[in-house]
Write a protein that holds these residues in place. Structure first.
Motif: not given
Length: 303
Positions: A117-125
């Motif tokens: 899930v981390r790549p998605l969260l970084i993308g949202l950030a």
């Protein structure tokens, strides 16, 4: 220990950062410093050189005695600059603290999230960076005005009876800075927290530490590098910010970025504005160099 001789390619690679700093930081700052030693003039450019780089080193030495530093001396007589510096430092400091308080829980949640899930969260950030900075700041005008969406929502929920006066105040400037620079605080914190070894927290818990003690004695101290990097990344540009105070601040909002713009383009007093920029640079870079030297000394003592 013998020093290995570097070939030409290695020297070029190692020298590239110094060349970049020299061309795009030191050379412009040298030009600004030169203008700060000039005198205002009704001409184009609007200053009269006291000395020129074309005079060479010998010419500069010969004219050192005649330099008056008039632009720097004016700071003691005009309180506008002192108030601008102090207000800028206060707004940038409050904004940095708020960003740290907001970003730390988000960064901690991202670091503890499943790896997939981390790549998605970084993308949202970093998603806000995909749109124009100017458009994002303009959008806050529609949100913060007396008849804006925030006041409409609060009044619809019967939280307030009359619109709050947020737009064109220092509060609006702080909100705009926190929103605009939040990713710069979030990413260094996430990087520092994601690198932590989970075994350290597990060991502290096995020794009887509560979750709060684990956070205060293990997680937070080990994330100091991320906190330091994030605070620097947002505090320094926030001090010299011009666009956000100009769009969201009112006529009473006094920040050094607005003062410099007025002196450069409205008052046409380039020497005073250049001197203010040099002093601002010294105020920001000086403590940074001292802190970095102390950090390197502490790292050396620990090793």
């Amino acid at each position: 220990m013998m020093r290995r001789k570097l070939n030409v390619g290695q020297r070029l690679v190692l020298g590239a950062p110094y060349l970049w700093i020299g061309l795009f930081f030191l050379a412009p700052m040298a030009l600004i410093a030169k203008i700060s030693l000039s005198r205002p003039a009704q001409a184009r450019p609007p200053y009269e050189p006291v000395f020129s780089f074309g005079d060479g080193f010998s010419g500069l030495v010969k004219k050192l005695g005649s330099l008056t530093f008039e632009a720097y001396q004016s700071f003691g007589e005009d309180r506008l600059y002192l108030d601008s510096y102090l207000n800028s430092l206060a707004i940038a400091g409050v904004s940095t603290l708020l960003m740290l308080l907001v970003a730390y829980p988000f960064a901690l949640a991202m670091a503890r999230a499943p790896a997939r899930v981390r790549p998605l969260l970084i993308g949202l950030a970093v998603a806000p960076f995909w749109t124009s900075f100017l458009i994002r700041v303009y959008a806050w005008i529609a949100l913060l005005k007396d008849e804006g969406l925030i006041n409409h929502a609060l009044m619809a929920l019967h939280v307030i009876d009359a619109p709050l006066s947020i737009y064109a105040t220092n509060v609006a400037v702080v909100i705009g800075i926190v929103y605009s620079y939040l990713p710069f605080m979030l990413l260094p914190l996430y990087s520092a927290l994601a690198r932590q070894d989970p075994a350290l927290r597990e060991a502290a818990a096995d020794l009887g530490a509560s979750p709060a003690q684990v956070f205060w004695r293990v997680t937070l101290p080990l994330s100091r590098s991320g906190v330091f990097a994030g605070c620097l990344l947002v505090f320094i540009p926030a001090v010299g910010e011009f666009v956000i105070p100009d769009l969201l601040g009112g006529s009473e909002t006094l920040m050094i970025g607005k003062t410099l713009w007025s002196d450069f383009f409205a008052n046409r007093d380039w020497p005073s504005a250049s001197a203010a920029a040099i002093i601002l640079l010294a105020l920001l870079i000086g403590p940074l160099l001292i802190a970095e030297r102390a950090r390197l000394r502490a790292d050396g003592e620990r090793s």
